[in-house]
Design an enzyme around this catalytic site. Structure first.
Site, short mmCIF file in Angstrom:
data_model
loop_
_atom_site.label_atom_id
_atom_site.label_comp_id
_atom_site.label_asym_id
_atom_site.label_seq_id
_atom_site.Cartn_x
_atom_site.Cartn_y
_atom_site.Cartn_z
N LYS A 120 -9.91 -2.51 -4.55
CA LYS A 120 -10.50 -1.17 -4.54
C LYS A 120 -9.42 -0.11 -4.63
O LYS A 120 -9.63 0.96 -5.18
CB LYS A 120 -11.26 -0.94 -3.23
CG LYS A 120 -12.44 -1.84 -3.02
CD LYS A 120 -13.16 -1.42 -1.73
CE LYS A 120 -13.79 -2.61 -1.05
NZ LYS A 120 -13.01 -3.08 0.10
N LYS B 175 -3.88 -8.29 -8.88
CA LYS B 175 -4.96 -8.56 -7.92
C LYS B 175 -6.04 -7.48 -8.01
O LYS B 175 -5.73 -6.28 -7.98
CB LYS B 175 -4.38 -8.58 -6.50
CG LYS B 175 -5.42 -8.79 -5.43
CD LYS B 175 -5.01 -8.24 -4.06
CE LYS B 175 -6.23 -8.15 -3.20
NZ LYS B 175 -6.49 -7.09 -2.37
N LYS C 97 0.84 -1.20 0.00
CA LYS C 97 0.00 0.00 0.00
C LYS C 97 0.87 1.25 0.00
O LYS C 97 0.56 2.23 -0.68
CB LYS C 97 -0.96 -0.02 1.19
CG LYS C 97 -2.10 -1.00 0.98
CD LYS C 97 -3.07 -1.03 2.13
CE LYS C 97 -4.18 -2.05 1.87
NZ LYS C 97 -5.03 -2.28 3.02
#
Ligand code: ADP
Ligand code: TRP
Length: 326
Positions: free
Chosen positions: A195, A192, A113
């Site tokens: 969102k 993958k 992230k």
């Protein structure tokens, strides 16, 4: 021992096929098995990335309405909002006090992230500790999730053990990841589906909006009538395979291997049809539930919160006792 299935989904965007085939479909199937189910909307977790209260509330309602529209029996499964059980934060603090800080810096989800541009805030770093608290507070034994969450469940297992041995008490048992048949659904770009990566196909969409997402599926530049297409190397085929009945999948597989295959436009057309068949009826029900004048969802979440909180209090009281915080 009773099987307790515990899982959460962050209200940080529209739910997509990865969420459905990686997690929600399993949650729906599990309601037919013996055991208890706790499914929650991980709004504390979503705060690590989303800083917009209105959106957080909207996505929270969307997830609850999605579960109900898809057929979750909320008399059997406890459906609730994570932040309606604030005891989970208290347990997260206790667990954080038995964990070496280095573990969190090594978690892939955190590293990914941050690499993708999310701010490396403390919430994002300590995310797995809160997730462990989510699982352990309800005595979770089986955790139905996609494969991206396996490492987090490892952290929860380690924390269960670390807490027990730090305080010389047998309060927690080790939870296990419970993977379904599609633990890693690819996104429109082949990575993958997530969102956070802008590569999703929503569960609930139709018409132009759906077509736009399906057309975004990246394919190679093979030429129909000249090249042989390879189903096992095709992102569009993998997405079709998730939603279509086996006979149709076989038929498309054969067609890929013949020189008559008209090209990826055909696969995309079939994906749209399969999507409508899988989710069309539930979408209508979802639209009714999501209407702000409809209070069904609020009531379901209220009852869910009461049940979940009662269970959480039993655990937290034991923890307060052994830590000396009582
Ligand atoms: P996202 O990655 O889109 O933010 P969440 O982190 O809220 O989704 O994930 C909710 C659940 O859906 C988790 O159990 C997660 O493992 C599962 N999931 C998310 N994306 C995928 C995917 N592409 N394939 C399989 N499961 C997935
Ligand atoms: N981390 C999970 C995800 O992003 C969501 C989550 C929060 C969760 N707490 C959990 C999943 C507890 C399973 C159990 O997908």
């Amino acid at each position: 021992m009773t099987n307790r299935y515990v899982s959460g989904i962050q209200p940080s965007g529209d739910l997509h096929l990865g969420n459905y085939f990686g997690a929600i479909a399993q949650h729906l199937n599990l309601q037919h098995l013996p055991g208890e189910q706790y499914y929650f909307i991980a709004d504390y977790h979503a705060l690590t990335s989303l800083k917009d209260g209105k959106k957080l509330k909207g996505f929270t309602r969307q997830i609850a309405a999605t579960y109900v529209a898809l057929g979750l029996d909320t008399d059997k499964a406890v459906l609730f909002k994570q932040s309606d059980v604030p005891e989970v934060q208290e347990l997260a603090w206790m667990l954080g006090c038995v964990l070496g800080a280095g573990v969190l810096h090594r978690c892939h989800a955190y590293k990914d992230k941050v690499e993708k541009g999310l701010t490396a805030n403390v919430g994002l770093l300590t995310y797995p500790v809160l997730m462990a608290a989510d699982i352990l507070i309800y005595g979770g034994t089986h955790i139905p999730v996609g494969s991206d969450q396996i490492q987090h469940i490892e952290v929860a297992r380690d924390l269960a053990q670390a807490f027990n041995s730090a305080f010389g008490a047998k309060i927690f048992s080790k939870p296990e990841a419970y993977l379904g048949t599609a633990p890693l659904v690819p996104g429109t770009d082949g990575h993958k589906m997530s969102k956070s990566y802008g590569n999703t196909i929503p569960i609930f969409a139709r018409g132009k909006a759906l077509k736009k997402r399906i057309n975004a599926i990246v394919t190679d530049s093979k030429v129909p009538g000249v090249d042989i297409f390879e189903p096992d190397n095709c992102n569009a085929f993998s997405i079709f395979e998730l939603m279509a009945p086996p006979a149709q999948v076989d038929e498309l597989r054969k067609s890929y291997c013949s020189l008559n295959f008209p090209g990826y436009g055909q696969t995309k057309k079939l994906i749209i049809e399969a999507h409508n068949r899988c989710f069309g009826a539930a979408y209508d029900r979802y639209l009714e539930l999501i209407d702000l004048d409809n209070t069904e969802i609020d009531e379901i979440l209220k009852i869910g919160a009461e049940k979940a909180r009662a269970r959480a209090r039993v655990t937290i009281n034991k923890c307060r006792k052994v830590t000396g915080l009582d």
